[in-house]
Design a protein around this motif. Structure first.
Motif, short mmCIF file in Angstrom:
data_model
loop_
_atom_site.label_atom_id
_atom_site.label_comp_id
_atom_site.label_asym_id
_atom_site.label_seq_id
_atom_site.Cartn_x
_atom_site.Cartn_y
_atom_site.Cartn_z
N THR A 148 -22.24 -22.35 -59.41
CA THR A 148 -21.61 -22.40 -60.72
C THR A 148 -21.45 -23.86 -61.10
N TYR A 149 -21.90 -24.18 -62.32
CA TYR A 149 -21.84 -25.56 -62.81
C TYR A 149 -21.40 -25.55 -64.26
N LYS A 150 -20.24 -26.14 -64.53
CA LYS A 150 -19.68 -26.23 -65.88
C LYS A 150 -19.67 -24.87 -66.58
N GLY A 151 -19.26 -23.84 -65.84
CA GLY A 151 -19.15 -22.50 -66.40
C GLY A 151 -20.44 -21.71 -66.45
N HIS A 152 -21.55 -22.32 -66.08
CA HIS A 152 -22.85 -21.65 -66.05
C HIS A 152 -23.16 -21.21 -64.62
N ASP B 13 -25.28 -18.50 -69.17
CA ASP B 13 -24.24 -19.33 -69.79
C ASP B 13 -22.91 -18.58 -69.80
N MET C 230 -28.89 -28.34 -63.87
CA MET C 230 -27.75 -29.19 -64.21
C MET C 230 -28.13 -30.22 -65.27
N ILE D 47 -28.25 -28.39 -68.63
CA ILE D 47 -26.90 -28.13 -69.15
C ILE D 47 -26.30 -29.41 -69.71
N ASP D 48 -26.52 -30.54 -69.05
CA ASP D 48 -25.98 -31.83 -69.47
C ASP D 48 -26.82 -32.51 -70.56
#
Length: 74
Positions: free
Chosen positions: A8-12, A33, A62, A65-66
């Motif tokens: 899980t990364y930033k809610g994803h 997402d 990642m 997403i960024d």
């Protein structure tokens, strides 16, 4: 053989997949997402190990997403 890992990364939710392709591994990624919408990448490259394929898939997701440039697969 199929190798899967989730992070899980930033809610994803990132699901990295490494599939044996002869003596190499192909990487692909599924990103879900926070609203539940899923996106699947195409093949992200060929790697010498399943661990390398999964690590690259996570780094790729990642960066996406960024809104950064994806890392090189070499």
């Amino acid at each position: 053989m199929l190798h899967m890992n989730d992070v899980t990364y930033k809610g994803h939710l990132l699901s990295a997949i490494a599939v044996t392709d002869r003596e190499m591994y192909s990487a692909t990624l599924i990103v879900r997402d926070p609203s539940g919408v899923q996106h699947r990448s195409g093949v992200l490259g060929s790697f010498a190990s399943s661990l390398g394929a999964v690590r690259y898939a996570f780094a790729y997701g990642m960066a996406e997403i960024d809104h950064r440039k994806a890392p090189s697969s070499e």
